[in-house]
Design an enzyme around this catalytic site. Structure first.
Site, mmCIF file in Angstrom:
data_model
loop_
_atom_site.group_PDB
_atom_site.id
_atom_site.type_symbol
_atom_site.label_atom_id
_atom_site.label_comp_id
_atom_site.label_asym_id
_atom_site.label_seq_id
_atom_site.Cartn_x
_atom_site.Cartn_y
_atom_site.Cartn_z
ATOM 1 N N GLY A 13 1.033 -0.894 -0.168
ATOM 2 C CA GLY A 13 -0.110 -0.443 0.498
ATOM 3 C C GLY A 13 0.440 1.211 0.104
ATOM 4 O O GLY A 13 1.982 0.733 0.415
ATOM 5 N N SER A 17 0.191 3.763 4.838
ATOM 6 C CA SER A 17 -1.486 3.966 4.304
ATOM 7 C C SER A 17 -1.845 2.945 6.117
ATOM 8 O O SER A 17 -3.025 2.253 6.054
ATOM 9 C CB SER A 17 -1.141 2.407 3.738
ATOM 10 O OG SER A 17 -0.580 1.732 3.238
ATOM 11 N N LYS A 19 0.452 -0.811 7.448
ATOM 12 C CA LYS A 19 0.948 -1.120 7.416
ATOM 13 C C LYS A 19 1.852 -2.369 8.287
ATOM 14 O O LYS A 19 1.636 -2.648 8.491
ATOM 15 C CB LYS A 19 2.209 -1.745 6.003
ATOM 16 C CG LYS A 19 1.479 -1.378 4.166
ATOM 17 C CD LYS A 19 2.067 -1.349 3.212
ATOM 18 C CE LYS A 19 3.101 -0.460 3.371
ATOM 19 N NZ LYS A 19 2.935 1.184 3.424
ATOM 20 N N SER A 87 6.221 -1.316 -2.098
ATOM 21 C CA SER A 87 5.911 -3.034 -2.490
ATOM 22 C C SER A 87 5.382 -2.083 -4.088
ATOM 23 O O SER A 87 4.217 -2.570 -4.483
ATOM 24 C CB SER A 87 5.929 -4.322 -3.177
ATOM 25 O OG SER A 87 4.988 -4.124 -1.798
#
Length: 179
Positions: A13, A17, A19, A87
């Site tokens: 994300g 966000s 994570k 990623s």
């Protein structure tokens, strides 16, 4: 002897966000169930293993490749690996997925609108990126490719931390990845 199955739960994300927050809470919940876990976090890994890499598309791909290899090694040893990395590119996430046995990779899309991510940014990276002080910043000057078919999608602007972790645990139990 471990009675758990090795597994990679990959959180992707935008920056800020949620994570890392989710992986830390999820690790606590899994440990209470006597499951061995390890968190691989983007900031942590970039300071050590991948300190030689920048943020070009090629370096980002190598960053994810290396992390995928480390996650695979830990999963092969029977641990549940919680990977919290932006990623940004689908091809890199797919490469990691394809390197693991079927069913050993769970992609979790931590979906949060960029405006909310910017509000959460205590380090001021989004502001610096918008001012041109940081180049190749995901979501601003570098693209993010959201997963098309993740195993799970968490909407962290409207779902609580508890809702998110409950959703993950329920998925893992239902899929017989944990008991």
């Amino acid at each position: 002897m471990l009675v758990q199955k090795g597994l990679v739960v990959w959180f992707t994300g935008l920056p800020c966000s949620g994570k890392t927050t989710i992986t830390i809470e999820l690790q606590s919940i899994l440990r209470k169930r006597n499951l061995l876990t390890y968190i691989l976090d983007g900031d942590q890994v970039r300071k050590g293993l991948n300190s030689d890499l920048g943020f070009s598309e090629e370096d980002r791909a190598e960053n994810i490749r290396r992390v995928g290899e480390v996650a695979k090694l830990f999963a092969d040893a029977g641990l549940i690996i919680l990977v919290a990395f932006i990623s940004p590119f689908k091809k890199d996430r797919d490469q990691v997925r394809n390197s693991l046995p079927k069913g050993k990779f769970v992609e979790v899309y931590v979906n949060c609108p960029i405006k909310e991510c910017e509000k959460r940014d205590v380090k001021g990276h989004y502001k610096k990126a918008r001012n041109g002080e940081i180049h190749d910043f995901t979501g601003i000057s570098s693209p993010y490719e959201p997963p098309k078919n993740p195993e799970l999608e968490l909407k962290t602007d409207i779902e609580s931390l508890k809702d998110c972790t409950d959703k993950i645990i329920n998925y893992l139990v239902k899929s017989k990845l944990i008991s």
